[in-house]
Scaffold this active site. Structure first.
Site, PDB file in Angstrom:
ATOM      1  N   LYS A   1      -7.895 -19.513  56.843  1.00 14.28           N
ATOM      2  CA  LYS A   1      -7.103 -20.331  55.929  1.00 14.28           C
ATOM      3  C   LYS A   1      -7.952 -20.876  54.784  1.00 14.28           C
ATOM      4  CE  LYS A   1      -3.941 -24.324  56.319  1.00 14.28           C
ATOM      5  NZ  LYS A   1      -3.516 -25.359  57.312  1.00 14.28           N
TER       6      LYS A   1
ATOM      7  N   GLU B   1       0.933 -20.476  63.046  1.00 11.92           N
ATOM      8  CA  GLU B   1      -0.395 -21.081  62.977  1.00 11.92           C
ATOM      9  C   GLU B   1      -0.631 -21.851  64.287  1.00 11.92           C
ATOM     10  OE1 GLU B   1      -2.621 -24.318  60.026  1.00 11.92           O
ATOM     11  OE2 GLU B   1      -0.447 -24.395  60.284  1.00 11.92           O
TER      12      GLU B   1
ATOM     13  N   CYS C   1       0.318 -21.744  56.355  1.00 14.17           N
ATOM     14  CA  CYS C   1       0.844 -23.095  56.196  1.00 14.17           C
ATOM     15  C   CYS C   1       0.603 -23.705  54.810  1.00 14.17           C
ATOM     16  CB  CYS C   1       0.287 -23.997  57.299  1.00 14.17           C
ATOM     17  SG  CYS C   1       1.297 -25.476  57.604  1.00 14.17           S
TER      18      CYS C   1
END
Length: 264
Positions: A106, A40, A142
């Site tokens: 995300k 990321e 993440c």
């Protein structure tokens, strides 16, 4: 399928970081990898105002990634920032390579441990998978790792592998949480999970001491669909190339049919 976990420390300069990405993908290709996964925020480390570096998916940074993917024939998954409505950005994974051109924004934003990603980042809405050499791969980023339903959605879409680029936060117990969560998500969805984190900018820093922004703790890992860690890196930047066997996913799913046995 050979997969490369490319653990790096992104700087504040996208051009420098693109050079790192290019070098890592070339090294992965030299070791026979067909899929290279980078962290990321490989474009610029978390903590840099993302609006200052964000570029569209047809911008020069993404085109640089496409160039090395074409050169090597490797599919690349890498974290960047793209413009979003309302002056915010998306925390985006670019996936590009032979027959692959996709992106994932995300979904779960890191509003935790005193950090508020949603102040500058707009949440994504799509579950995204790609096909690499006939293997379906789910994309996550993440903080998504704390939400098992996303990885089960990957499995429901036919994925036998999920990838998780990350820039994990330091702090008390956080590295242990990272290992626990990536193993749990592999088990939840019975998928191979390639979790690839940023290495900390300061290698001498104590990972138990929280930093202002989640800039990484390293410890990337490849976890099998039975939850066992098959290979891992330590805190420093590095490259790990390992084999993923999609048939093992199917064997584990027959033995432990948690997806079929769901009631909720």
């Amino acid at each position: 399928m050979r997969i490369a976990l490319c653990q790096m420390t992104a700087s504040t300069d996208p051009k420098e970081n693109l050079a790192q990405v290019t070098d890592l993908v070339r090294r992965a290709a030299a070791e026979g990898a067909r899929l290279a996964v980078l962290p990321e925020a490989s474009m610029a480390r978390v903590g840099v105002p993302p609006g200052q570096v964000a570029e569209p998916l047809d911008g020069p940074w993404a085109e640089g990634v496409r160039a090395v993917a074409r050169e090597t024939g490797v599919t690349v998954v890498v974290g960047m920032f793209t413009p979003a409505p309302g002056g915010r950005v998306a925390n985006t994974l670019l996936a590009t390579g032979p027959g692959v051109e996709e992106s994932y924004d995300k979904i779960h934003l890191y509003d935790a441990f005193g950090f508020r990603e949603s102040d500058t980042v707009a949440a994504g809405e799509r579950v995204v998978t790609i096909d690499v050499d006939g293997v379906r791969v789910g994309l996550a980023t993440c903080y998504d790792v704390r939400f098992p339903e996303l990885f089960r959605a990957h499995a429901d879409a036919g994925a036998t592998v999920s990838v998780l680029p990350a820039s994990w936060g330091a702090g008390p117990g956080k590295r242990e949480q990272w290992e626990l969560l990536v193993r749990a998500r592999a088990l939840d969805a019975t998928v191979w999970l390639a979790a690839v984190g940023q290495a900390a900018p300061d290698q001498d820093a104590d990972p138990e001491v929280a930093t202002k922004a989640p800039t990484g703790v390293g410890h990337s890992a490849l976890v099998g669909p039975d939850g066992t860690v098959r290979a891992r890196l330590a805190a420093a930047p590095g490259l790990l190339v390992a084999e993923v066997d999609p048939a093992e996913t199917e064997r584990v799913r027959r033995a432990v049919a948690v997806l079929d046995n769901r009631r909720l």
